[in-house]
Design an enzyme around this catalytic site. Structure first.
Site, PDB file in Angstrom:
ATOM      1  N   CYS A 155       0.837  -1.202   0.000  1.00  0.00           N
ATOM      2  CA  CYS A 155       0.000   0.000   0.000  1.00  0.00           C
ATOM      3  C   CYS A 155       0.871   1.250   0.000  1.00  0.00           C
ATOM      4  O   CYS A 155       1.826   1.366   0.790  1.00  0.00           O
ATOM      5  CB  CYS A 155      -0.918  -0.015   1.225  1.00  0.00           C
ATOM      6  SG  CYS A 155      -1.916   1.483   1.421  1.00  0.00           S
ATOM      7  N   CYS A 196       0.011   3.052   3.786  1.00  0.00           N
ATOM      8  CA  CYS A 196       0.433   2.480   5.074  1.00  0.00           C
ATOM      9  C   CYS A 196       1.424   1.338   4.940  1.00  0.00           C
ATOM     10  O   CYS A 196       1.905   0.815   5.952  1.00  0.00           O
ATOM     11  CB  CYS A 196      -0.790   2.016   5.867  1.00  0.00           C
ATOM     12  SG  CYS A 196      -1.648   0.593   5.145  1.00  0.00           S
ATOM     13  N   CYS A 232      -5.756  -1.928  -0.433  1.00  0.00           N
ATOM     14  CA  CYS A 232      -5.085  -2.259   0.818  1.00  0.00           C
ATOM     15  C   CYS A 232      -6.003  -3.073   1.726  1.00  0.00           C
ATOM     16  O   CYS A 232      -7.187  -2.749   1.891  1.00  0.00           O
ATOM     17  CB  CYS A 232      -4.645  -0.976   1.520  1.00  0.00           C
ATOM     18  SG  CYS A 232      -3.796  -1.274   3.098  1.00  0.00           S
ATOM     19  N   CYS A 287      -6.242  -0.288   5.165  1.00  0.00           N
ATOM     20  CA  CYS A 287      -6.868   1.042   5.055  1.00  0.00           C
ATOM     21  C   CYS A 287      -7.777   1.185   3.841  1.00  0.00           C
ATOM     22  O   CYS A 287      -8.398   2.240   3.650  1.00  0.00           O
ATOM     23  CB  CYS A 287      -5.793   2.127   5.029  1.00  0.00           C
ATOM     24  SG  CYS A 287      -4.784   2.148   3.518  1.00  0.00           S
ATOM     25  N   CYS A 320       9.492  -8.991 -15.231  1.00  0.00           N
ATOM     26  CA  CYS A 320      10.560  -9.271 -16.198  1.00  0.00           C
ATOM     27  C   CYS A 320      10.657  -8.213 -17.297  1.00  0.00           C
ATOM     28  O   CYS A 320      11.750  -7.914 -17.774  1.00  0.00           O
ATOM     29  CB  CYS A 320      10.387 -10.666 -16.794  1.00  0.00           C
ATOM     30  SG  CYS A 320       8.853 -10.913 -17.731  1.00  0.00           S
ATOM     31  N   HIS A 366       8.253 -13.807 -21.610  1.00  0.00           N
ATOM     32  CA  HIS A 366       9.456 -13.471 -20.855  1.00  0.00           C
ATOM     33  C   HIS A 366      10.315 -12.557 -21.720  1.00  0.00           C
ATOM     34  O   HIS A 366      10.148 -12.509 -22.951  1.00  0.00           O
ATOM     35  CB  HIS A 366      10.233 -14.731 -20.456  1.00  0.00           C
ATOM     36  CG  HIS A 366      11.323 -14.464 -19.455  1.00  0.00           C
ATOM     37  ND1 HIS A 366      11.126 -13.713 -18.326  1.00  0.00           N
ATOM     38  CD2 HIS A 366      12.638 -14.841 -19.419  1.00  0.00           C
ATOM     39  CE1 HIS A 366      12.242 -13.648 -17.629  1.00  0.00           C
ATOM     40  NE2 HIS A 366      13.179 -14.317 -18.268  1.00  0.00           N
ATOM     41  N   ASP A 369      20.263 -12.946 -18.169  1.00  0.00           N
ATOM     42  CA  ASP A 369      18.911 -12.791 -17.632  1.00  0.00           C
ATOM     43  C   ASP A 369      19.011 -12.035 -16.313  1.00  0.00           C
ATOM     44  O   ASP A 369      19.410 -12.598 -15.297  1.00  0.00           O
ATOM     45  CB  ASP A 369      18.243 -14.151 -17.404  1.00  0.00           C
ATOM     46  CG  ASP A 369      16.755 -14.013 -17.115  1.00  0.00           C
ATOM     47  OD1 ASP A 369      16.391 -13.119 -16.319  1.00  0.00           O
ATOM     48  OD2 ASP A 369      15.962 -14.790 -17.673  1.00  0.00           O
TER      49      ASP A 369
END
Length: 748
Positions: free
Chosen positions: A204, A207, A236, A239, A262, A289, A306
């Protein structure tokens, strides 16, 4: 458990071997070693009926019972060129498959191409739409302002030092520019791996609590400005505020956010590579990917990197490790686009049926057209060089397509991303890159022995002047602070100062400075005194040698201070193991039953630092590491020291034997045997004496029979192995006292 009975033929002899398949392939090799004296690493075990060589990956339950054992050439005795760790993960040419198998594969490829003519259902336009956005993306990498911004975020001096130290550990203290560039690129990869953050579900924004997906949203103007065409929304749990996760495509913005999946990882890392002048291209895998390729001047070819996995030069990672079903892998750079799928597969006949968007001729024509467009305006000479490189790459792809991969290398499954997500994609596998066939490696560790020996005059001076132990400890702690100051300065201009007028401890160190001369020399450092009493310590030679030695000194000081605190009477008889580590063997050749790549290699056990460890991925139920003296001189072993690793106590050795050979490894003499040993702490050093046997050896072998937990763990790991020997020539009185103390005491 499956009990097997193998009929094994070696030379003219036949053996019957009872074997439990749960014990692992290495155990079978040790059983054969006990029968034939062919050491495990020199064994080639052939399944006679199937005419194939067995390896760790072989199914020993289904293999036929008739085996043949062949002893391969003895590489150590022939003093081979040791393999460097920078090429551990290399894409070396492998042996070619049999004619029959090749014929079958070629037939399958021909049939797949014929079917593709009828079932390729897409259009050239559909394919082009998938790669065009990436062409625009890689062009952004060429912006000089972008590149300068990227370079400012990288600790260049630190990475350059690490690159040069990595080369020095291979014995290369005068690397060429191509070697330096290659080593720096690898350090850039490792740095990026730990500096960029993978996002499964973002926390979040308000918070910091956990969030849950809430679908997709439209990008606002500030997000669209940096190429975010889609935005993920999360609510969240605490909250209830909404957190937005824009999927930025602008590499400059990614320098700021330093997070993503990725797509963002490969985009930003490829950009970094271009910022440092490497010819780079983005690899788009149509199976979801993205990764990077860079042209290595050292290797003379394109190299796979990678950034998500921190893996380099392992193009079969996806097919073999992830079990990925590849279809298209397209390389995209400022100089054009190229189909490089063949680099990433050894199952082209299985890949072809999945390439059903457009036909192969149509794909080749499309990529050629786009490449021609990208190269418009390039000089004729540059164009000729690019076309020559294209031709060489094409020939290499075809040549390597039908070669067999190295069965001794175990490629990991996918490690980036949430486990459940990886599981849903069927990309789980082993958790590490490792090798079950460790090559011979040369130990570049003479500096470690010099440093250990150089502490002798320092402590001897304390004893001679009858300084109390507490004064020696404070002086060593202050000297450690000086070493830390040196380590934290730029490696090409290291400098630290001691002012004798500041306090009592500095004055003692200043007074004892002559006894530190040998230690400073071992670190390629020197001291210069000013008339006002200040002493400057600075570089005296190759800064890389200093960088190589500083971690050794720091670890040695920590160990020495701890041991001093345990000593009741600080006298000359104290100057022995474990406090001093004189006559440590060095500069030999090492080989092992297996190792972790690229940093858990066998020589890590002899580098004198706690920074790296030797890790044997399949060593829990039995493994070995062997050390051969470089000059073939014979030595008598008087003690050895093992040091536990930083984590996972279950991997600590529990049972082992130490053996020596003086006849080219034809026979072995038992020097020590330990059972049910326990390391109580991490980074704990334990010293073991050797009862004198009156024999000298030039090869020493540690056979680890079991680790602390063999049920829940498959690995063995050690940070350090120290081999202490008797040096017959040029004994000092203090060295003789040390040997006497070792023989008369058994430190635990």
């Amino acid at each position: 458990m499956v009990a097997r009975k193998f009929q094994v033929r070696h030379n003219d002899a036949d053996f019957v071997v009872d074997y439990d398949t749960d014990d692992g392939f290495e155990t079978l090799k040790f059983q054969l070693f006990s029968l034939t004296s062919v050491v495990p690493d020199d064994q080639k075990i052939i399944a006679v009926d199937e005419n194939r060589v067995l390896s760790d990956d072989s199914d020993l339950i289904s293999v036929a019972e008739r085996l043949r054992l062949v002893s391969v050439n003895d590489e150590v005795n022939e003093q081979p060129q040791p393999q460097s760790s920078s090429h551990i993960a290399g894409n070396d040419a492998a042996s070619v498959i049999s004619d029959e198998e090749l014929a079958r594969i070629l037939q399958a490829e021909e049939e797949a191409l014929m079917l593709q003519q009828h079932f390729a259902g897409g259009s050239t336009e559909d394919f082009e739409k998938q790669i065009r956005p990436y062409i625009d993306k890689v062009r952004m990498y060429e912006d000089p302002v972008y590149q300068q911004a990227a370079r400012k975020t990288v600790p260049v001096d630190e990475l350059e030092e690490k690159a040069l130290v990595a080369l020095a550990k291979e014995g290369n203290f005068e690397p060429s520019k191509a070697e330096q560039d290659h080593a720096f690129l690898l350090q850039l990869l490792f740095w990026f791996k730990i500096s960029f953050r993978w996002v499964n579900v973002p926390p979040c924004d308000v918070c910091g609590s956990e969030t849950i997906p809430q679908g997709m949203g439209s990008p606002d103007d500030s997000e669209s400005q940096y190429g975010a065409s889609r935005v993920e929304l999360y609510r969240c749990k605490i909250c209830s505020r909404i957190t937005r996760f824009p999927r930025y495509n602008d590499p400059l913005k990614l320098l700021e956010t330093r997070r993503g999946r990725c797509g963002e990882w490969a985009n930003c890392f490829t950009f970094y590579c271009r910022a440092f002048g490497y010819e780079s291209r983005l690899i788009l895998d149509f199976g979801d990917h993205v990764w990077t390729e860079c042209f290595s001047q050292l290797l003379g070819r394109w190299m796979h990197l990678d950034p998500c996995e921190g893996v380099y030069d392992k193009p079969l990672l996806y097919e073999k490790g992830w079990k990925k079903k590849l279809n298209y892998a397209i390389a995209i750079s400022k100089d054009g686009v190229c189909d490089v799928t063949k680099r990433y597969t050894r199952k082209w006949h299985e890949v072809l049926p999945r390439r059903n968007i457009i036909t192969e001729p149509a794909l080749s024509a499309l990529l050629a057209t786009i490449t021609q467009e990208c190269r418009r305006g390039i000089s004729s000479q540059a164009l000729s060089e690019l076309e020559k490189r294209d031709q060489m790459e094409s020939e290499a792809l075809e040549r390597d397509l039908h070669s067999t991969d190295d069965a001794s290398i175990s490629l990991p499954g996918r490690l980036s991303g949430d486990k459940e997500w990886r599981k849903s994609r069927l990309e789980l596998g082993s958790d590490s890159l490792s090798s079950s066939s460790c090559p011979v490696r040369k130990c570049i560790d003479e500096h470690v022995t010099r440093i250990y020996n150089a502490f002798c005059p320092v402590l001897s001076q304390f004893v001679k002047e009858e300084n109390p132990k507490i004064k020696a400890i404070k002086a060593l702690e202050f000297f450690k602070k000086i070493i830390m100051d040196l380590k934290n300065t730029p490696f090409k201009m290291r400098k630290a100062s001691i002012n004798s007028a500041s306090n009592t401890v500095q004055a003692i160190v200043h007074q004892l400075l002559p006894s530190f001369a040998e230690l400073l020399n071992a670190l390629s450092l020197k001291s210069k005194a000013d008339p006002d009493g200040r002493v400057d310590i600075c570089l005296a030679g190759d800064p890389v040698k200093t960088s190589l030695g500083l971690p050794v000194v720091l670890d040695a000081l920590d160990d020495m201070i701890q041991n001093l605190k345990k000593i009741d009477n600080f006298v000359e008889d104290s100057l022995s193991l474990p406090l001093l580590k004189l006559n440590r063997i060095h500069s030999g050749f090492v080989r092992a039953s297996g190792e972790e790549l690229p940093v858990g290699i066998a020589t890590s056990a002899f580098d004198g630092t706690c920074n790296f460890k030797w890790e044997e991925p399949n060593g829990a139920k039995g493994c070995w590491i062997m050390y051969e003296v470089a000059d073939d001189k014979m030595h008598e072993l008087v003690a050895y020291e093992l040091m536990s690793a930083n984590d996972v106590p279950e991997r600590d050795p529990r049972d082992w034997v130490v053996e020596g050979s003086n006849d080219g490894r034809a026979s072995w003499h038992l020097l020590d045997k330990q059972t049910s040993q326990m390391f109580e702490d991490r980074f704990q050093r334990r010293t073991f004496k050797i009862t004198p046997v009156g024999h000298q050896f030039n090869v020493f072998r540690f056979r680890f029979l079991a680790v602390r937990d063999i049920k829940e763990n498959s690995r063995l790991q050690l940070v350090s192995i120290l081999i202490g020997i008797i040096i017959r020539e040029h004994y000092s009185r203090l060295q003789k006292a040390q040997v006497k103390a070792i023989v008369n005491t058994h430190t635990r």
